[in-house]
Design a protein around this motif. Structure first.
Motif, PDB file in Angstrom:
ATOM      1  N   ARG A 166      42.021  33.212  43.395  1.00 34.88           N
ATOM      2  CA  ARG A 166      41.318  34.182  42.548  1.00 34.88           C
ATOM      3  C   ARG A 166      39.846  34.275  42.949  1.00 34.88           C
ATOM      4  O   ARG A 166      39.226  33.280  43.334  1.00 34.88           O
ATOM      5  CB  ARG A 166      41.440  33.795  41.069  1.00 34.88           C
ATOM      6  CG  ARG A 166      42.865  33.843  40.536  1.00 34.88           C
ATOM      7  CD  ARG A 166      42.884  33.789  39.027  1.00 34.88           C
ATOM      8  NE  ARG A 166      42.515  32.492  38.500  1.00 34.88           N
ATOM      9  CZ  ARG A 166      43.381  31.547  38.146  1.00 34.88           C
ATOM     10  NH1 ARG A 166      44.690  31.774  38.290  1.00 34.88           N
ATOM     11  NH2 ARG A 166      42.968  30.401  37.658  1.00 34.88           N
ATOM     12  N   LYS A 167      39.293  35.473  42.804  1.00 31.43           N
ATOM     13  CA  LYS A 167      37.910  35.712  43.209  1.00 31.43           C
ATOM     14  C   LYS A 167      36.940  34.817  42.442  1.00 31.43           C
ATOM     15  O   LYS A 167      35.962  34.317  43.008  1.00 31.43           O
ATOM     16  CB  LYS A 167      37.553  37.185  42.993  1.00 31.43           C
ATOM     17  CG  LYS A 167      36.156  37.550  43.469  1.00 31.43           C
ATOM     18  CD  LYS A 167      35.876  39.028  43.275  1.00 31.43           C
ATOM     19  CE  LYS A 167      34.458  39.372  43.716  1.00 31.43           C
ATOM     20  NZ  LYS A 167      34.159  40.816  43.490  1.00 31.43           N
ATOM     21  N   LYS A 168      37.198  34.576  41.147  1.00 28.98           N
ATOM     22  CA  LYS A 168      36.301  33.746  40.358  1.00 28.98           C
ATOM     23  C   LYS A 168      36.255  32.311  40.873  1.00 28.98           C
ATOM     24  O   LYS A 168      35.226  31.644  40.808  1.00 28.98           O
ATOM     25  CB  LYS A 168      36.724  33.768  38.882  1.00 28.98           C
ATOM     26  CG  LYS A 168      36.406  35.083  38.182  1.00 28.98           C
ATOM     27  CD  LYS A 168      36.716  35.001  36.700  1.00 28.98           C
ATOM     28  CE  LYS A 168      36.329  36.301  35.993  1.00 28.98           C
ATOM     29  NZ  LYS A 168      36.623  36.256  34.537  1.00 28.98           N
ATOM     30  N   VAL A 169      37.382  31.830  41.394  1.00 24.58           N
ATOM     31  CA  VAL A 169      37.415  30.477  41.941  1.00 24.58           C
ATOM     32  C   VAL A 169      36.601  30.431  43.234  1.00 24.58           C
ATOM     33  O   VAL A 169      35.846  29.486  43.480  1.00 24.58           O
ATOM     34  CB  VAL A 169      38.862  30.017  42.187  1.00 24.58           C
ATOM     35  CG1 VAL A 169      38.880  28.579  42.704  1.00 24.58           C
ATOM     36  CG2 VAL A 169      39.690  30.128  40.912  1.00 24.58           C
ATOM     37  N   GLU A 209      34.067  32.292  43.938  1.00 24.42           N
ATOM     38  CA  GLU A 209      32.656  32.349  43.549  1.00 24.42           C
ATOM     39  C   GLU A 209      32.146  30.983  43.117  1.00 24.42           C
ATOM     40  O   GLU A 209      31.021  30.588  43.436  1.00 24.42           O
ATOM     41  CB  GLU A 209      32.476  33.377  42.430  1.00 24.42           C
ATOM     42  CG  GLU A 209      32.704  34.815  42.891  1.00 24.42           C
ATOM     43  CD  GLU A 209      32.725  35.812  41.755  1.00 24.42           C
ATOM     44  OE1 GLU A 209      32.808  35.365  40.576  1.00 24.42           O
ATOM     45  OE2 GLU A 209      32.666  37.033  42.016  1.00 24.42           O
ATOM     46  N   LYS A 210      32.970  30.232  42.391  1.00 18.88           N
ATOM     47  CA  LYS A 210      32.571  28.894  41.952  1.00 18.88           C
ATOM     48  C   LYS A 210      32.421  27.944  43.134  1.00 18.88           C
ATOM     49  O   LYS A 210      31.494  27.121  43.163  1.00 18.88           O
ATOM     50  CB  LYS A 210      33.585  28.350  40.957  1.00 18.88           C
ATOM     51  CG  LYS A 210      33.572  29.064  39.605  1.00 18.88           C
ATOM     52  CD  LYS A 210      34.613  28.486  38.667  1.00 18.88           C
ATOM     53  CE  LYS A 210      34.603  29.217  37.325  1.00 18.88           C
ATOM     54  NZ  LYS A 210      35.633  28.667  36.400  1.00 18.88           N
ATOM     55  N   GLU A 253      29.227  28.491  44.921  1.00 18.00           N
ATOM     56  CA  GLU A 253      28.042  28.062  44.174  1.00 18.00           C
ATOM     57  C   GLU A 253      27.838  26.546  44.182  1.00 18.00           C
ATOM     58  O   GLU A 253      26.818  26.052  43.702  1.00 18.00           O
ATOM     59  CB  GLU A 253      28.155  28.540  42.718  1.00 18.00           C
ATOM     60  CG  GLU A 253      28.063  30.056  42.566  1.00 18.00           C
ATOM     61  CD  GLU A 253      28.385  30.514  41.163  1.00 18.00           C
ATOM     62  OE1 GLU A 253      28.771  29.649  40.330  1.00 18.00           O
ATOM     63  OE2 GLU A 253      28.269  31.728  40.886  1.00 18.00           O
ATOM     64  N   SER A 277      39.452  25.308  37.188  1.00 17.02           N
ATOM     65  CA  SER A 277      39.730  26.742  37.060  1.00 17.02           C
ATOM     66  C   SER A 277      41.200  26.993  36.749  1.00 17.02           C
ATOM     67  O   SER A 277      41.772  28.006  37.152  1.00 17.02           O
ATOM     68  CB  SER A 277      39.342  27.458  38.362  1.00 17.02           C
ATOM     69  OG  SER A 277      37.982  27.230  38.675  1.00 17.02           O
TER      70      SER A 277
END
Length: 212
Positions: free
Chosen positions: A158-161, A163-164, A167, A186
């Motif tokens: 997933r894109k949110k993972v 991104e994390k 970071e 996540s």
């Protein structure tokens, strides 16, 4: 499509040659030289080119920053897909079986997933090799310790993972664990495999678990 094998490398030696030479044809090696094109990295650059590996040279030193820069600069679909991860001195003992086992486990889960594979220590006294290898395997089997790098695989899914992961701060040691724990936080999964066909040989390092 060949599975990418990310191989972050700083100041590599002849063991990088051994790693690339051991990989099966079902993978696409990606050598991530970090620390710039300084003289000590020239061997790694030349070795990657010799084997036709995809090569990236990054100025910033560090395994995790190299992985982050690679993931952040490829198409998102590729960054979210299955990837294998090896240290530049760590080679699978049965390359094709190693690839197949990791990919099969990743394919079983429709979620962000990391897989820790077993390792056998080399380049150390035989007693140390046996004791440390056995202790690591037993602790993992009993659920007392996870095995992350230097022999690992992951899919961010997933894109949110992604991104994390991008970071995360520059961590050493424990870069592989940071990726796996980000996946777990996540709502993903970390899987340990003790399958002997997924074994990889790695030299004993300063961050190996103590015997006492």
């Amino acid at each position: 499509m060949p599975t990418p094998v990310l191989i972050p490398s700083y100041n590599p030696d002849a063991r990088l040659h051994r790693v690339l030479d051991a990989l099966p044809q079902t993978v696409s090696p990606v050598v991530l030289i970090n620390g710039g094109d300084a003289p000590e990295n020239q061997f790694g650059i030349a070795t990657a080119e010799k084997f036709g590996a995809e090569l990236h040279v990054y100025e910033e030193r560090g395994k995790l920053p190299a992985i982050q820069q690679y993931l952040g600069n490829i198409p998102i679909k590729e960054a979210l897909s299955s990837m294998l991860l090896l240290d530049d001195d760590t080679a699978p003992l049965d390359p094709q079986a190693w690839h197949d086992i990791f990919c099969r486990i990743l394919a079983e889960y429709d979620a962000p997933t990391s897989v820790g594979g077993p390792i056998v220590y080399i380049d150390c006294p035989p007693v140390d090799m046996v004791l440390r290898t056995a202790r690591r395997a037993i602790r993992a089997r009993l659920g007392r310790a996870n095995q992350y790098g230097p022999n690992m695989a992951f899919k961010l899914r997933r894109k949110k993972v992604l991104e994390k992961v991008l970071e995360l701060p520059n961590i050493w040691p424990g870069e592989d664990a940071a990726i796996a724990k980000t996946i777990q936080r996540s709502r993903g999964k970390h899987v340990q495999t003790s399958n002997p066909f997924a074994l990889a040989a790695t030299p004993l390092s300063a961050c190996a678990i103590p015997l006492h």
